[in-house]
Design a protein around this motif. Sequence first.
Motif, PDB file in Angstrom:
ATOM      1  N   MET A   1      60.896 -49.753   6.737  1.00  0.00           N
ATOM      2  CA  MET A   1      60.820 -50.169   8.147  1.00  0.00           C
ATOM      3  C   MET A   1      60.039 -49.160   8.990  1.00  0.00           C
ATOM      4  O   MET A   1      59.230 -49.548   9.831  1.00  0.00           O
ATOM      5  N   GLN A   2      60.267 -47.878   8.747  1.00  0.00           N
ATOM      6  CA  GLN A   2      59.532 -46.858   9.498  1.00  0.00           C
ATOM      7  C   GLN A   2      58.048 -46.883   9.139  1.00  0.00           C
ATOM      8  O   GLN A   2      57.190 -46.692  10.004  1.00  0.00           O
ATOM      9  N   ARG A   3      57.730 -47.119   7.869  1.00  0.00           N
ATOM     10  CA  ARG A   3      56.322 -47.169   7.452  1.00  0.00           C
ATOM     11  C   ARG A   3      55.608 -48.347   8.102  1.00  0.00           C
ATOM     12  O   ARG A   3      54.443 -48.244   8.495  1.00  0.00           O
ATOM     13  N   VAL A   4      56.307 -49.469   8.249  1.00  0.00           N
ATOM     14  CA  VAL A   4      55.719 -50.633   8.914  1.00  0.00           C
ATOM     15  C   VAL A   4      55.370 -50.276  10.359  1.00  0.00           C
ATOM     16  O   VAL A   4      54.293 -50.628  10.858  1.00  0.00           O
ATOM     17  N   GLU A   5      56.257 -49.566  11.045  1.00  0.00           N
ATOM     18  CA  GLU A   5      56.007 -49.169  12.428  1.00  0.00           C
ATOM     19  C   GLU A   5      54.824 -48.199  12.519  1.00  0.00           C
ATOM     20  O   GLU A   5      53.953 -48.342  13.369  1.00  0.00           O
ATOM     21  N   VAL A   6      54.769 -47.219  11.634  1.00  0.00           N
ATOM     22  CA  VAL A   6      53.645 -46.258  11.625  1.00  0.00           C
ATOM     23  C   VAL A   6      52.337 -46.993  11.339  1.00  0.00           C
ATOM     24  O   VAL A   6      51.314 -46.729  11.980  1.00  0.00           O
ATOM     25  N   ALA A   7      52.367 -47.941  10.397  1.00  0.00           N
ATOM     26  CA  ALA A   7      51.154 -48.703  10.062  1.00  0.00           C
ATOM     27  C   ALA A   7      50.678 -49.514  11.264  1.00  0.00           C
ATOM     28  O   ALA A   7      49.474 -49.599  11.523  1.00  0.00           O
ATOM     29  N   ARG A   8      51.614 -50.083  12.013  1.00  0.00           N
ATOM     30  CA  ARG A   8      51.245 -50.854  13.213  1.00  0.00           C
ATOM     31  C   ARG A   8      50.572 -49.938  14.234  1.00  0.00           C
ATOM     32  O   ARG A   8      49.520 -50.263  14.793  1.00  0.00           O
ATOM     33  N   GLU A   9      51.154 -48.769  14.460  1.00  0.00           N
ATOM     34  CA  GLU A   9      50.576 -47.813  15.412  1.00  0.00           C
ATOM     35  C   GLU A   9      49.194 -47.348  14.946  1.00  0.00           C
ATOM     36  O   GLU A   9      48.260 -47.240  15.748  1.00  0.00           O
ATOM     37  N   ALA A  10      49.074 -47.054  13.656  1.00  0.00           N
ATOM     38  CA  ALA A  10      47.793 -46.592  13.112  1.00  0.00           C
ATOM     39  C   ALA A  10      46.725 -47.668  13.239  1.00  0.00           C
ATOM     40  O   ALA A  10      45.570 -47.378  13.556  1.00  0.00           O
ATOM     41  N   GLN A  11      47.106 -48.929  13.012  1.00  0.00           N
ATOM     42  CA  GLN A  11      46.129 -50.007  13.118  1.00  0.00           C
ATOM     43  C   GLN A  11      45.648 -50.160  14.557  1.00  0.00           C
ATOM     44  O   GLN A  11      44.457 -50.384  14.795  1.00  0.00           O
ATOM     45  N   LEU A  12      46.539 -50.022  15.516  1.00  0.00           N
ATOM     46  CA  LEU A  12      46.128 -50.091  16.920  1.00  0.00           C
ATOM     47  C   LEU A  12      45.208 -48.930  17.280  1.00  0.00           C
ATOM     48  O   LEU A  12      44.227 -49.110  17.992  1.00  0.00           O
ATOM     49  N   ARG A  13      45.517 -47.751  16.770  1.00  0.00           N
ATOM     50  CA  ARG A  13      44.725 -46.562  17.120  1.00  0.00           C
ATOM     51  C   ARG A  13      43.387 -46.516  16.395  1.00  0.00           C
ATOM     52  O   ARG A  13      42.358 -46.201  16.987  1.00  0.00           O
ATOM     53  N   PHE A  14      43.395 -46.788  15.085  1.00  0.00           N
ATOM     54  CA  PHE A  14      42.196 -46.583  14.275  1.00  0.00           C
ATOM     55  C   PHE A  14      41.474 -47.878  13.908  1.00  0.00           C
ATOM     56  O   PHE A  14      40.425 -47.836  13.267  1.00  0.00           O
ATOM     57  N   ARG A  15      42.049 -49.019  14.235  1.00  0.00           N
ATOM     58  CA  ARG A  15      41.456 -50.342  13.963  1.00  0.00           C
ATOM     59  C   ARG A  15      41.171 -50.555  12.477  1.00  0.00           C
ATOM     60  O   ARG A  15      40.153 -51.113  12.091  1.00  0.00           O
ATOM     61  N   ARG A  16      42.095 -50.079  11.666  1.00  0.00           N
ATOM     62  CA  ARG A  16      42.026 -50.271  10.214  1.00  0.00           C
ATOM     63  C   ARG A  16      43.441 -50.483   9.707  1.00  0.00           C
ATOM     64  O   ARG A  16      44.392 -49.964  10.284  1.00  0.00           O
ATOM     65  N   GLN A  17      43.562 -51.189   8.605  1.00  0.00           N
ATOM     66  CA  GLN A  17      44.866 -51.344   7.980  1.00  0.00           C
ATOM     67  C   GLN A  17      45.242 -50.061   7.261  1.00  0.00           C
ATOM     68  O   GLN A  17      44.376 -49.335   6.783  1.00  0.00           O
ATOM     69  N   LEU A  18      46.537 -49.801   7.181  1.00  0.00           N
ATOM     70  CA  LEU A  18      47.033 -48.606   6.511  1.00  0.00           C
ATOM     71  C   LEU A  18      47.662 -48.983   5.185  1.00  0.00           C
ATOM     72  O   LEU A  18      48.519 -49.864   5.131  1.00  0.00           O
ATOM     73  N   SER A  19      47.227 -48.329   4.131  1.00  0.00           N
ATOM     74  CA  SER A  19      47.782 -48.535   2.797  1.00  0.00           C
ATOM     75  C   SER A  19      48.540 -47.278   2.400  1.00  0.00           C
ATOM     76  O   SER A  19      48.029 -46.169   2.531  1.00  0.00           O
ATOM     77  N   TRP A  20      49.761 -47.466   1.896  1.00  0.00           N
ATOM     78  CA  TRP A  20      50.656 -46.367   1.565  1.00  0.00           C
ATOM     79  C   TRP A  20      50.738 -46.127   0.069  1.00  0.00           C
ATOM     80  O   TRP A  20      50.710 -47.070  -0.717  1.00  0.00           O
ATOM     81  N   GLY A  21      50.927 -44.869  -0.289  1.00  0.00           N
ATOM     82  CA  GLY A  21      51.211 -44.512  -1.668  1.00  0.00           C
ATOM     83  C   GLY A  21      52.029 -43.240  -1.708  1.00  0.00           C
ATOM     84  O   GLY A  21      52.089 -42.494  -0.730  1.00  0.00           O
ATOM     85  N   ALA A  22      52.681 -43.003  -2.846  1.00  0.00           N
ATOM     86  CA  ALA A  22      53.470 -41.784  -3.015  1.00  0.00           C
ATOM     87  C   ALA A  22      53.211 -41.205  -4.400  1.00  0.00           C
ATOM     88  O   ALA A  22      52.970 -41.941  -5.359  1.00  0.00           O
TER      89      ALA A  22
END
Length: 189
Positions: free
Chosen positions: A73-94
């Motif tokens: 849930m937190q990653r979804v929120e960070v991805a939404r913020e990043a997309q608004l700021r950087f105009r790109r989708q965020l892909s996560w990995g660990a």
Amino acid sequence: MITDKGRQELRGWFAGRLPESWFTELVEVSADREEITLIGRIPEPQLPPGTPTTEFEAACEGRITEFRERTRMQRVEVAREAQLRFRRQLSWGARCGHSQEMFTHISAPVMTRLKQPERLVLDTLIAGGVARSRSDALAWCVRLVERHTDTWLADLRESLHGVEQVRTEGPAPATLDGLEGSALEKQDR
């Protein structure tokens, strides 16, 4: 291609935005026109000394799965913020130990025109069972080139960084408006 300044801004923003407890380090923060890829190292499981390698690797895979579910849930929120700021989708990995898993990523379509000999290469890969389609075959070829030319691609990227630096140190680009006495204006006379 993203600039050094853009890369620094991405790393800095994520370093400041992500909870400190998530990653021991940001292994990768990269971007192209469509996507930002963020891979972080998570703490390894504490196992007794002498634990077999297979058990350790399985524990790392389990740790990645636990991290993925716990932070969803937190990653979804960070991805939404990043997309608004950087105009790109965020892909996560660990990454944990030697294990790495991408949770999300996009596959961007790329159009190309190929002549018959090039199409025959792709069709041969399909006929040989290496790929299911021309698209898969082309992606396989790109991965093959990437794997076998790491040094060359790294040198090419480094030279592009040099070009970027020279551009930023040079004069600002001039517009054609207001260039009195310029070579262009003299040619028009």
